[in-house]
Enzyme design. Structure first.
Site, PDB file in Angstrom:
ATOM      1  N   HIS A 287       0.657  -1.303  -0.001  1.00  0.00           N
ATOM      2  CA  HIS A 287      -0.013   0.054  -0.002  1.00  0.00           C
ATOM      3  C   HIS A 287       1.005   1.133  -0.024  1.00  0.00           C
ATOM      4  O   HIS A 287       0.512   2.233   0.771  1.00  0.00           O
ATOM      5  CB  HIS A 287      -1.083   0.010   1.159  1.00  0.00           C
ATOM      6  CG  HIS A 287      -1.810  -1.115   1.286  1.00  0.00           C
ATOM      7  ND1 HIS A 287      -3.155  -0.981   0.453  1.00  0.00           N
ATOM      8  CD2 HIS A 287      -1.924  -2.304   1.518  1.00  0.00           C
ATOM      9  CE1 HIS A 287      -3.760  -2.221   0.661  1.00  0.00           C
ATOM     10  NE2 HIS A 287      -3.040  -2.820   1.271  1.00  0.00           N
TER      11      HIS A 287
ATOM     12  N   ASN B  88     -10.355  -3.247   1.627  1.00  0.00           N
ATOM     13  CA  ASN B  88      -9.891  -3.018   0.329  1.00  0.00           C
ATOM     14  C   ASN B  88     -11.129  -2.963  -0.622  1.00  0.00           C
ATOM     15  O   ASN B  88     -12.311  -2.860  -0.241  1.00  0.00           O
ATOM     16  CB  ASN B  88      -9.268  -4.632  -0.057  1.00  0.00           C
ATOM     17  CG  ASN B  88      -7.650  -4.477   0.466  1.00  0.00           C
ATOM     18  OD1 ASN B  88      -7.018  -3.634   0.483  1.00  0.00           O
ATOM     19  ND2 ASN B  88      -7.228  -5.727   0.668  1.00  0.00           N
TER      20      ASN B  88
ATOM     21  N   TYR C 276       0.043  -3.902  11.924  1.00  0.00           N
ATOM     22  CA  TYR C 276      -0.177  -2.522  11.543  1.00  0.00           C
ATOM     23  C   TYR C 276       0.243  -1.385  12.310  1.00  0.00           C
ATOM     24  O   TYR C 276       1.163  -0.575  12.035  1.00  0.00           O
ATOM     25  CB  TYR C 276      -1.702  -2.115  11.207  1.00  0.00           C
ATOM     26  CG  TYR C 276      -2.086  -2.606   9.828  1.00  0.00           C
ATOM     27  CD1 TYR C 276      -1.946  -3.594   9.371  1.00  0.00           C
ATOM     28  CD2 TYR C 276      -2.471  -1.660   8.674  1.00  0.00           C
ATOM     29  CE1 TYR C 276      -2.152  -4.284   7.862  1.00  0.00           C
ATOM     30  CE2 TYR C 276      -2.869  -1.818   7.307  1.00  0.00           C
ATOM     31  CZ  TYR C 276      -2.574  -3.209   7.156  1.00  0.00           C
ATOM     32  OH  TYR C 276      -2.857  -3.615   5.796  1.00  0.00           O
TER      33      TYR C 276
END
Ligand code: NDP
Length: 483
Positions: free
Chosen positions: A53, A126, A333
């Site tokens: 990303h 997504n 993350y």
């Protein structure tokens, strides 16, 4: 009158074109502090690129709740029809680097940060309702196989298919990626999905499993490989910025699929398998709101590049699920942000909650900008830097037992490594193929044959067998095109 040009200490400087040298033709002197500072800061202008990303596009917007959800949740942003919440959205391509094209065939990231009154709630989704893998153990290998060749730094479709040939759990997502939806016309023309099963819980301690869907009101619009090849590399970024600047605010209708907690035990499909959808006939979409993007970022680096989304950013009334990929992302993350942006990434304006933050975390790189977030231990303001402490009766931060999430009952509690690699990899890939019109099937199988033709014969054979298991005609069509 011009503003005075200053050094970073705020002092005005007399000039910024000529460094200090020994005579007209001599070397620099060591007291070129202005030059040193300029070069040193320039060297530090970049932070590590995201491994996935990397190429992103951000904008602010508003989420408006059109259906009160207090039946399902105590999350304040989901209670009270008409309630609005500020949002930051970041779209992205997944595999390419910062400078890759906007128009590659790839999944698009659809990440949202809701600045709610009880903290930030992030949905890191997504534009596809499923993903390539159902076990996070495979994630680094999967990404390596999709990135450029480690020696030549060139695209490597043979490796994509080599991974997929051994991992048929990717079949559903491959069918979406290689379909007409694999290259969007623009970011305004994609749907967004939580993909993961998330949860909501209410004041009565009842939990619901939930999938989020953001349906584009601009309509789905896509490009073929040939059309995409003619687009300028930055076209999608330009399209988004321009639409918002012109007041043509892109918007989505927000819908939920909601499953009562107990249903998960008996539902025929594992509801926590990231490679599968819940068919709409089983769990229909319930419309709950709208999302409109209405403000571009002011500084791409400060906002879009440093935006730090995490599925661990939860607020009372929301939760996660046993989806294993989601569980791994709860760690991965935050870990990526701590590495890229630092331990205090949460205090940057784009990431900072728009409600008070009180905790006992202290210090670290770049701490201290904001006393609300990073207090010391001041007796006058009753601050204290550890918990439990003797000041809680005087107003020092203390936990609130009323926001406790209901406990989760797991009936099958054997701890082991369970092989999930054969958990029906084909039915839903086949369902999608069977849903397609003839021209979509043509496009799908052409796109597959293009990449697969670069793989070895063994990989081609295994892939054809996988496609045939999804639908005989699907596999036969790919096989015919390869020949
Ligand atoms: P439905 O007929 O109720 O729904 C089909 C869905 O497929 C629609 O949401 C449609 O999206 C979407 N769709 C159509 N073409 C594509 C494509 N090329 N790539 C991705 N999505 C597409 O069927 P079911 O719920 O029974 O599901 C059947 C199949 O549809 C699934 O196996 C799955 O592949 C796909 N799908 C299902 C979703 C779900 O949550 N149930 C979500 C998305 C896809 P739109 O409405 O935007 O046109």
């Amino acid at each position: 009158m011009n503003k005075k040009l200053t050094a970073s200490n705020g002092a005005p400087i007399s000039e910024d074109n000529n460094s200090i040298t020994v005579g007209e033709r001599g070397p620099l002197t060591f007291d070129n502090w202005q030059l040193m500072e300029k070069l040193a800061h320039f060297n530090r202008e970049r932070i590590p690129e995201r491994i996935v990303h990397a190429r992103g596009y951000g904008a602010y917007g508003t989420f408006t709740l059109t259906k009160d959800l207090s039946q399902y949740t105590r999350a304040k942003f989901l209670v009270g029809k008409g309630k609005t919440t500020k949002v930051f959205a970041r779209f992205s391509t997944v595999a390419g680097g910062q400078d890759s094209s906007d128009y590659v065939r790839d999944v698009r990231g659809f990440a949202l940060k809701f600045y709610t009154e009880e903290g930030n709630w992030d949905m890191v989704g997504n534009n596809t309702p499923v993903f390539f893998i159902r076990d996070p153990q495979k994630f680094p290998d999967f990404v390596h196989s999709q990135k450029k060749h480690p020696q030549t730094n060139l695209p490597n479709p043979a490796a994509h298919y080599e991974f997929w040939a051994s991992n048929p759990q990717s079949m559903h997502q491959i069918t979406i990626l290689m379909s007409d939806r694999g290259i969007p016309f623009s970011l305004r023309h994609i749907n967004g999905y939580s993909s993961h099963t998330l949860s909501l819980w209410n004041d009565k301690g009842e939990r619901y499993w939930v999938k989020w869907h953001f349906k584009t009101n601009q309509g789905i619009k896509t490009l073929t490989d040939q059309e995409a090849a003619k687009q300028p590399v930055n076209g999608m970024q330009a399209d988004l910025v321009q639409a918002i600047d012109e007041g043509n605010f892109p918007n989505w209708t927000v819908k939920l699929q909601i499953m009562p907690e107990k249903d998960a035990e008996t539902y025929g499909i594992n509801p926590f398998d990231l490679t599968k959808v819940w068919p709409h006939t089983d769990y229909p979409l319930i419309e709950i709101g709208t999302l409109a993007l209405n403000k571009n970022v002011e500084n791409y680096f400060a906002e879009t590049e440093q935006a730090a989304f995490s599925p661990a950013n939860l607020v009372p009334g929301t939760g996660v699920s046993p989806d294993r990929v989601l569980q791994a992302r709860l760690f991965a993350y935050g870990d990526a942000h701590r590495y890229r942006v630092g331990a205090n990434h949460g205090f940057l304006p784009v990431n900072a909650p728009q409600c008070p933050v009180h905790h006992y975390q202290r210090d670290g790189l770049m701490a201290g900008g904001c006393p609300v977030h990073h207090g010391g231990s001041n007796p006058q303001t009753k601050e204290v830097n550890f918990y439990p402490n003797d000041k809680t009766h005087e107003g020092a931060p203390a936990p609130d037992a009323s926001v406790k999430e209901p406990p989760l009952q797991i009936s099958d509690a054997t701890i082991d490594r369970f092989d999930s690699s054969n958990d029906d990899n084909y039915t839903q890939a086949g369902n999608l193929y069977r849903m397609m019109k003839d021209d979509q099937k043509e496009q799908l199988t052409n796109n597959i044959a293009g990449g697969l033709s670069q793989a070895t014969k063994s990989v081609q054979k295994r892939m054809i067998a996988h496609f045939q298991k999804a639908d005989k005609a699907y596999g036969n069509q790919v096989e015919a095109k390869l020949k």
